[in-house]
Scaffold this motif. Structure first.
Motif, PDB file in Angstrom:
ATOM      1  N   ASP A  10       8.481  22.025  -5.024  1.00  0.00           N
ATOM      2  CA  ASP A  10       7.561  21.005  -5.480  1.00  0.00           C
ATOM      3  C   ASP A  10       6.650  21.425  -6.395  1.00  0.00           C
ATOM      4  O   ASP A  10       6.422  22.677  -6.511  1.00  0.00           O
ATOM      5  CB  ASP A  10       6.398  20.912  -4.024  1.00  0.00           C
ATOM      6  CG  ASP A  10       5.418  19.739  -4.319  1.00  0.00           C
ATOM      7  OD1 ASP A  10       4.680  20.122  -5.305  1.00  0.00           O
ATOM      8  OD2 ASP A  10       5.418  18.885  -3.618  1.00  0.00           O
ATOM      9  N   PRO A  11       6.909  20.718  -7.780  1.00  0.00           N
ATOM     10  CA  PRO A  11       6.295  21.081  -8.948  1.00  0.00           C
ATOM     11  C   PRO A  11       4.813  21.535  -8.886  1.00  0.00           C
ATOM     12  O   PRO A  11       4.418  22.380  -9.303  1.00  0.00           O
ATOM     13  CB  PRO A  11       6.685  19.912  -9.739  1.00  0.00           C
ATOM     14  CG  PRO A  11       7.511  19.157  -9.055  1.00  0.00           C
ATOM     15  CD  PRO A  11       7.382  19.161  -7.800  1.00  0.00           C
ATOM     16  N   ASP A  12       4.148  20.714  -7.976  1.00  0.00           N
ATOM     17  CA  ASP A  12       2.559  21.022  -7.821  1.00  0.00           C
ATOM     18  C   ASP A  12       2.377  22.486  -7.111  1.00  0.00           C
ATOM     19  O   ASP A  12       1.557  23.357  -7.679  1.00  0.00           O
ATOM     20  CB  ASP A  12       1.889  19.917  -7.158  1.00  0.00           C
ATOM     21  CG  ASP A  12       1.825  18.760  -7.890  1.00  0.00           C
ATOM     22  OD1 ASP A  12       1.992  18.818  -9.428  1.00  0.00           O
ATOM     23  OD2 ASP A  12       1.897  17.427  -7.265  1.00  0.00           O
ATOM     24  N   GLU A  13       3.204  22.435  -6.028  1.00  0.00           N
ATOM     25  CA  GLU A  13       3.121  23.993  -5.212  1.00  0.00           C
ATOM     26  C   GLU A  13       3.480  25.011  -6.098  1.00  0.00           C
ATOM     27  O   GLU A  13       3.095  26.065  -5.826  1.00  0.00           O
ATOM     28  CB  GLU A  13       3.746  23.625  -4.036  1.00  0.00           C
ATOM     29  CG  GLU A  13       3.209  22.794  -2.694  1.00  0.00           C
ATOM     30  CD  GLU A  13       3.736  22.456  -1.804  1.00  0.00           C
ATOM     31  OE1 GLU A  13       4.933  23.388  -1.540  1.00  0.00           O
ATOM     32  OE2 GLU A  13       3.571  21.773  -0.744  1.00  0.00           O
ATOM     33  N   ALA A  14       4.641  24.942  -6.680  1.00  0.00           N
ATOM     34  CA  ALA A  14       5.225  25.819  -7.586  1.00  0.00           C
ATOM     35  C   ALA A  14       4.493  26.094  -8.956  1.00  0.00           C
ATOM     36  O   ALA A  14       4.925  27.172  -9.561  1.00  0.00           O
ATOM     37  CB  ALA A  14       6.681  25.591  -7.814  1.00  0.00           C
ATOM     38  N   GLY A  15       3.769  25.274  -9.301  1.00  0.00           N
ATOM     39  CA  GLY A  15       2.856  25.438 -10.628  1.00  0.00           C
ATOM     40  C   GLY A  15       4.106  24.902 -11.567  1.00  0.00           C
ATOM     41  O   GLY A  15       3.935  25.696 -12.870  1.00  0.00           O
ATOM     42  N   LEU A  16       4.853  24.267 -11.474  1.00  0.00           N
ATOM     43  CA  LEU A  16       5.891  23.987 -12.446  1.00  0.00           C
ATOM     44  C   LEU A  16       5.776  22.489 -13.160  1.00  0.00           C
ATOM     45  O   LEU A  16       5.230  21.524 -12.301  1.00  0.00           O
ATOM     46  CB  LEU A  16       7.200  24.283 -12.070  1.00  0.00           C
ATOM     47  CG  LEU A  16       7.546  25.437 -11.530  1.00  0.00           C
ATOM     48  CD1 LEU A  16       9.085  25.624 -10.782  1.00  0.00           C
ATOM     49  CD2 LEU A  16       7.647  26.563 -12.874  1.00  0.00           C
ATOM     50  N   PRO A  17       6.251  22.214 -14.334  1.00  0.00           N
ATOM     51  CA  PRO A  17       5.998  20.826 -14.680  1.00  0.00           C
ATOM     52  C   PRO A  17       6.805  19.863 -13.966  1.00  0.00           C
ATOM     53  O   PRO A  17       7.889  19.956 -13.772  1.00  0.00           O
ATOM     54  CB  PRO A  17       6.394  20.984 -16.318  1.00  0.00           C
ATOM     55  CG  PRO A  17       7.296  21.937 -16.170  1.00  0.00           C
ATOM     56  CD  PRO A  17       6.924  23.065 -15.363  1.00  0.00           C
TER      57      PRO A  17
END
Length: 299
Positions: A250-257
């Motif tokens: 999940d981009p939000d949880e992983a801090g990824l774009p």
């Protein structure tokens, strides 16, 4: 007097299998050119014929019962045999060659099913498969060395080939290593330069101001999956054919774009009017559209 055997209706079996493969009987109605009410009648007829419930409610959708799962396997085999018989009897048999190019993503999850079905119906046609990157596949098609090629497109040219599916790009990491995506610089496991997925990953990270490093580079998808499973780095692909040892992040949880989608297209060479090539292209497109389930709506 012994009871007469029940003869299952091929049209009803095809509706049943198509609905399960597409994940929706509404989609099956569109694919088969029938109304939703006609599809419901067919399914009730099938349940009456076998004397067992085949589907059950699962949240907002439907799931197979145990008898339904058992019937599905038989239904596939009956339909394959039916289609092979019709192809063998109706009209002249197809012959010749089909030269196919495809990316590594579909060598294990799409191609085998197509080859089995095509070989059963057209045993005189030889299929030659080449696994390469998009740029190579396009060049081979243009040079006349491939009849068909599956290619990824981030921004496809208008009218290029036939649109088969649209799939999201996702960040991928191993199970049980949530901290991997939080490392800075972010370790990446990717193909070498000139890879569409590599370009998309580094461009998205640069735009988000996230430092990164290439921790592992591989020319093959098997090596890439193994490196990510071992925790050497995260990668970027589509979720199609993802091994069970890996998961989309999940981009939000992983801090990824966040990422965009890719289109999968089937492009043809100069022999696109050859009957064997056309039939293989039709079967390949149908099978991959069903397998990918068109995870984003087509334009």
């Amino acid at each position: 007097m012994a009871a007469l055997p029940v003869n299952l209706d091929m049209d009803v079996l095809r509706t049943f299998v198509t609905g399960i493969d597409l994940g929706s009987f509404a989609k099956a109605a569109t694919r088969l050119g029938r109304s939703p009410s006609a599809i419901s009648l067919q399914l009730r007829k099938l349940e009456d014929q076998v004397g067992q419930p085949l589907l059950r409610r699962n949240g907002r959708g439907l799931a197979l019962t145990e008898p339904g799962e058992m019937l599905l396997g038989y239904a596939r085999r009956l339909l394959d045999l039916n289609d092979a018989a019709v192809s063998a009897v109706a009209g002249p048999a197809l012959s010749g060659w089909v030269r196919l190019g495809l990316p590594q993503d579909f060598t294990e999850t799409g191609l085998p099913a197509v080859l089995v079905r095509f070989a059963q119906a057209h045993p005189a046609v030889r299929v030659e498969a080449h696994v390469e990157r998009d740029a190579v596949l396009r060049a081979e098609v243009e040079a006349g060395r491939l009849d068909l090629a599956l290619v990824w497109d981030a921004a496809p040219a208008a009218g290029e080939g036939t649109l088969v599916a649209r799939l999201p790009m996702v960040w991928i990491g191993p199970w049980g290593n949530a901290g991997l995506a939080a490392q800075r610089p972010l370790p990446l496991a990717l193909f070498g330069p000139r890879c569409l997925f590599r370009h998309a990953a580094t461009e998205a990270l640069d735009a988000a101001g996230i430092p990164w490093r290439i921790a592992f580079s591989s020319p093959g998808l098997t090596g890439l999956w193994a490196a990510v499973a071992a925790g050497l780095g995260v990668t970027l692909r589509t979720p199609h054919g993802l091994p069970p040892s890996l998961r989309p992040l999940d981009p939000d949880e992983a801090g990824l774009p966040p990422l965009t989608s890719l289109r999968l297209r089937l492009v043809r060479g100069t022999s696109g009017t050859d009957p064997a090539v056309e039939r293989f292209a039709e079967l390949l497109g149908e099978t991959l559209a069903d397998a990918t389930r068109l995870t984003a709506p087509l334009p």
